[in-house]
Design an enzyme around this catalytic site. Structure first.
Site, PDB file in Angstrom:
ATOM      1  N   LYS A 190      23.780   8.704  20.024  1.00 27.37           N
ATOM      2  CA  LYS A 190      23.394   7.296  20.056  1.00 27.37           C
ATOM      3  C   LYS A 190      24.469   6.470  19.357  1.00 27.37           C
ATOM      4  CE  LYS A 190      18.509   7.099  20.974  1.00 27.37           C
ATOM      5  NZ  LYS A 190      17.306   6.290  20.748  1.00 27.37           N
ATOM      6  N   GLY A 203      18.926   1.123  24.660  1.00 31.45           N
ATOM      7  CA  GLY A 203      17.763   0.514  24.036  1.00 31.45           C
ATOM      8  C   GLY A 203      18.124  -0.767  23.320  1.00 31.45           C
ATOM      9  N   GLY A 204      17.204  -1.238  22.498  1.00 34.13           N
ATOM     10  CA  GLY A 204      17.411  -2.505  21.825  1.00 34.13           C
ATOM     11  C   GLY A 204      18.532  -2.483  20.807  1.00 34.13           C
ATOM     12  N   MET A 205      18.772  -1.308  20.178  1.00 36.52           N
ATOM     13  CA  MET A 205      19.770  -1.252  19.117  1.00 36.52           C
ATOM     14  C   MET A 205      20.899  -0.277  19.384  1.00 36.52           C
ATOM     15  SD  MET A 205      17.436  -1.625  15.660  1.00 36.52           S
ATOM     16  CE  MET A 205      16.101  -0.557  16.157  1.00 36.52           C
ATOM     17  N   ASP A 223       9.160   1.516  13.735  1.00 39.65           N
ATOM     18  CA  ASP A 223       9.236   1.206  15.164  1.00 39.65           C
ATOM     19  C   ASP A 223       8.568   2.298  15.994  1.00 39.65           C
ATOM     20  OD1 ASP A 223       9.851  -0.283  17.396  1.00 39.65           O
ATOM     21  OD2 ASP A 223      11.914   0.440  17.558  1.00 39.65           O
ATOM     22  N   VAL A 232      22.528   5.531  24.400  1.00 42.11           N
ATOM     23  CA  VAL A 232      22.470   6.981  24.211  1.00 42.11           C
ATOM     24  C   VAL A 232      23.239   7.678  25.337  1.00 42.11           C
ATOM     25  CG1 VAL A 232      20.258   7.136  25.409  1.00 42.11           C
ATOM     26  CG2 VAL A 232      20.944   8.970  23.862  1.00 42.11           C
TER      27      VAL A 232
END
Length: 874
Positions: free
Chosen positions: A39, A19-21, A132, A24
């Site tokens: 993650k 994902g963006g940050m 978010d 996983v």
């Protein structure tokens, strides 16, 4: 490495996704014999905020225990970054289901939204805001919602990463679900921001797409800030009115107008909830008593009349296609040679004040609209005077001079100082309040208001604000943000960088966007009743006048185009709204070349023209081998990059992006070109391979990076920051990846590597236009020359000679001439090389360079006169 570091606790099996940050992984918990999801925070993000600090903050999330919250099992640090462990959920995400079904049954959408609302309300009562909420973060376990990643955005923000996320190319929140206040970058985010995101997600579950969509993140954010979501029921008739009302309330622009808690939103949704098998809104209407034919016809006619009235009223209120004004006869007020620009019409509409001369030698004049000659307001011919504004009673004229603000009687006379120059930046915009008791002015990125003679207060930060004007009631100040055109620093007209209009609420400094920043939007003017803002935009090519309805600092409806092909730069409206002044401007700029004299200085009017056609060239740069000329031009409709073989090759267009691209810099090996662009919504550095490969974004911060220059070995790029005092930065590429930029100096502009790569020369606008050189690797800079003594202007460029023995620079004198100088690198006095006398196209713009023994420069031909148009009501 992850598997080895965690081998005693978890057996890492495979990657599930990124994902963006974080990335996983699926793993097996050896102690508890269960599947888990691990993650791992992206290393660049961990480097920005610190892994240990992130882990301290995420402990807050471990205490959240709720049936619809995916909990936190474990966390730690490995390989310099942070990881955290969650239960592995068998099933799919809400995004997966939406991708498959597009729209959900109403009872499912309401149920899932209610479950998420319950989780949010629980977290909010424990002091945690998600920040978010989106379908990707909602997992479906046996059909029920589980909110995942609860608190990662909080942990990042609390750990100090929120303000530095742009360094990693990431941001907190997702544009489709981001609340207006979050999109505007407000530091304090409340529970109402999560309510907005949940409302946007519920909207998508019901309709099949989020309330706002667009081709880019910037386009989406612009809609979030300026447009209203389309009603649900016209798109899906089975949506109950109560559900539509609840979603619309959750999506209100102002946080205070939304539900105060997620629980309130859930309650409102349940009031309109329909169970499986029950009829919805359309079904309830069918159970009502059926009207007779006698009554249904009048009802239908009445309903149609109501629809028509509502439609016409809506068009009138929102702007629709109904123009708020039209224009009648145009009167030409000036005929003088040169530039007559920045007109302001007197409150009674009988007189105009304007700036006239060359962009480096301007004086402020007044002139009757009915005819007569222009009269200078002062006898001072040595200063650059610009941006005149009338006092509300028409007795005085305010204008910019010496970096500050002065006023003069409208009939001429002695100057009265009003606002002194800023410590590090000049005043770039100033205007009287409607009652004449205050002055709003801009220094750097801040809007100030001076109440009385000496009492000034900061109101708001508005990036590169210019052309600021007060609303008639004094409640708002409208500005153009993102394109600070100021004659006080010698910046010429013709800048085409995008900008947006904003309204600043005076009482609390709240900033409301009025337009997007996809085109040039400038010179806002309020209508006398304060219901409209008129402005100039190049949205459709030439600069034309547009109108935007406003209410409470927010835009209403779409902007309306009032003129076609006017090509004005600024506008001004009389107090009664019956006359509008503007300057019609014709600007053409092309690339030129001229030999650099080796002995006595030469005087010339022009050199050899390299490019041709009705275009605007802003910057020119030769390839390292001198065979190619790279330049930017608006020939294709917006600013793009071009190249041509020197001296008379056929131009080749390199970029076709809808955003503007500026200042091309070819790499030493000729395989790439660096440039700065507004593709991300702010100035950033990009690198484009010339073999057709993907464009690389090198910088990603709100610092407004510009003027990229390659090191001779092609391993680094130097650039500057285009805000405040500037700043010199470098960024290195290792194994094809651009590293984190390094700040070399917190001031300075126009950096350029020496031919041997050992030094970087730059201009220091703060120190009076002085030129400096610093070591490329480390060490303090040393003064090369103070160009103030040679009639220098602030912030001009520095160019090395091919052999590195000389540094070239450019200045302007009081007569309007452009002068080029050489300065020995080893030290010595500046030597005059060339004087352009201003007879022909003159290199007054930036973006010039040197190739061997020739000077390459863009030269502009500019003409402008002041006109006044009669304004008519429709």
């Amino acid at each position: 490495r992850l598997a080895a570091a965690l081998a005693d606790r978890y057996r890492v099996e495979r990657e599930l996704g990124a994902g963006g940050m974080a990335t996983v992984y699926l793993a097996h918990d050896l102690k508890h014999d269960r599947k888990v999801a691990i993650k791992v925070l992206r290393p660049e993000l961990a480097a920005v905020i610190g892994a240990e600090r992130f882990l301290r903050e995420i402990k807050t999330i471990a205490n959240l225990q709720h049936p619809h919250i995916l909990g936190l099992i474990d966390s730690g640090e490995v390989n310099g970054t942070a990881y955290y462990v969650m239960p592995f959920v068998e099933g799919e995400s809400l995004r997966d289901r939406l991708n498959r079904e597009k729209q959900l049954p109403i009872h499912d959408a309401v149920r899932l939204a209610t479950e998420v609302a319950g989780a949010l309300d629980y977290a909010h009562r424990h002091g945690v805001i998600h920040r978010d909420i989106k379908p990707e973060n909602i997992l479906l376990h046996d059909g029920s919602a589980l909110v995942a990643d609860f608190g990662i955005a909080l942990a990042v923000s609390s750990a100090g990463g929120g303000s530095r996320m742009t360094e990693t190319g990431m941001s907190l929140g997702t544009p489709h679900y981001m609340s207006p206040e979050q999109a505007m970058g407000e530091r304090e985010i409340t529970v109402r921001s999560d309510v907005y995101a949940l409302g946007a997600m519920t909207y998508e579950m019901l309709i099949g797409e989020p309330p706002f969509t667009g081709s880019t993140a910037q386009a989406i954010v612009a809609k979030v800030l300026t447009e209203e979501p389309r009603p649900l029921i016209p798109q899906r008739h089975s949506v109950p009115p109560e559900v539509e009302k609840a979603v619309q309330t959750a999506l209100e622009k102002l946080p205070a107008d939304r539900f105060g808690s997620a629980a309130e939103f859930a309650t409102a949704l349940k009031d309109g909830k329909t169970e499986r098998g029950n009829v919805g809104r359309r079904g309830r209407q069918l159970t009502s008593p059926r009207p007779s034919m006698r009554t249904s016809i009048p009802l239908a006619i009445g309903f149609l009349i109501m629809l028509l009235a509502a439609f016409l009223l809506g068009r009138r209120e929102s702007g629709g296609d109904t123009l708020p004004l039209s224009f009648g006869q145009s009167i030409k007020v000036t005929w003088d040679p040169g530039l007559e620009v920045l007109p302001a019409i007197s409150p009674d509409g009988k007189t105009v004040t304007y700036a006239s001369g060359t962009p480096i030698r301007m004086r402020v004049y007044v002139r009757p609209v009915a005819g007569g000659r222009g009269i200078p307001l002062t006898d001072d011919t040595t200063q650059v005077q610009s941006h005149p504004r009338w006092s509300p009673d028409g007795s005085r004229v305010l204008f910019l001079e010496r970096g500050g603000v002065v006023s003069v009687p409208a009939t001429g006379g002695s100057e009265t100082p009003e606002v002194p120059p800023g410590r590090s930046s000049p005043v770039i915009s100033a205007a009287w309040s409607p009652d004449g008791k205050s002055i709003g002015y801009v220094i750097g990125d801040s809007l100030f208001i001076r109440d009385g003679q000496n009492d000034s207060r900061g109101v708001a930060r508005v990036f590169e604000a210019n052309g600021c004007t007060w609303s008639p009631d004094g409640a708002y100040v409208a500005c153009s943000s993102g394109n600070a055109i100021s004659l006080t620093t010698g910046v010429l007209f013709g800048n085409v960088s995008p900008s947006k209009l904003v309204a600043v609420r005076v009482r609390d400094g709240r900033v409301f966007p009025l337009t997007d920043s996809l085109s040039l939007n400038q010179s806002p003017v309020w209508s006398p009743d304060g219901r409209w803002i008129y402005y100039v935009s190049n949205r459709f090519g030439p600069r034309d006048i547009f109108a935007q309805a406003v209410s409470g600092g927010l835009p209403r409806g779409s902007a309306l185009r009032l003129t076609t092909g006017l090509n004005s730069h600024t506008i001004s409206l009389s107090a009664d709204g019956k006359r509008l002044a503007y300057a019609s401007i014709s600007i053409e700029s092309n690339a030129w070349s001229i030999s650099i004299p080796t002995k006595a200085p030469g005087t010339t009017s022009s050199g050899v023209q390299l490019t041709h056609g009705g275009q605007f060239v802003e910057a020119v740069e030769p390839s390292w081998d001198g065979r190619w000329l790279y330049y930017d031009s608006d020939l294709g409709g917006n600013m793009d990059l071009y190249r041509m073989a020197i001296p008379d090759g056929t131009p080749e267009r390199l970029t076709t992006d809808s955003s503007d691209d500026f200042f091309p810099a070819p790499s030493p090996d000729g395989r790439e070109v660096a440039f700065h662009s507004w593709r991300s919504g702010s100035r950033d550095i990009y690198v484009m391979p010339l073999d057709g490969g993907p464009v690389q974004r090198v910088t990603a911060s709100p610092g407004q990076e510009a003027i990229a220059k390659w090191s001779p070995d092609g391993s680094q790029i130097a650039y500057c920051i285009f805000t405040g005092r500037g700043g010199i930065w470098t960024v290195r590429r290792i194994q094809g990846k651009w590293q984190k930029p390094v700040e070399r100096l917190d001031h300075g502009f126009f950096p350029l590597w020496s031919p041997d790569g050992r030094e970087i020369a730059f201009s220091n606008a703060v120190a009076g236009g002085s030129l400096w050189v610093m070591p490329a690797d480390a060490g303090p800079p040393h003064l090369l020359a103070d160009t103030t003594g040679v009639r220098g202007i602030l912030g001009d460029e520095v160019v090395w000679s091919t052999d590195g023995r000389l540094v070239y620079t450019r200045t302007h004198d009081a007569a309007g001439n452009t002068l080029f100088w050489s300065i020995p690198h080893a030290g010595g006095s500046p030597q005059l090389l060339l004087t352009f006398n201003g007879v022909g196209p003159s290199p007054t713009r930036g973006g010039w360079s040197v190739s061997g023994d020739r000077l390459l420069y863009p030269a502009a031909e500019q003409r402008s006169d002041v006109w006044v148009m009669e304004v008519r009501k429709p």
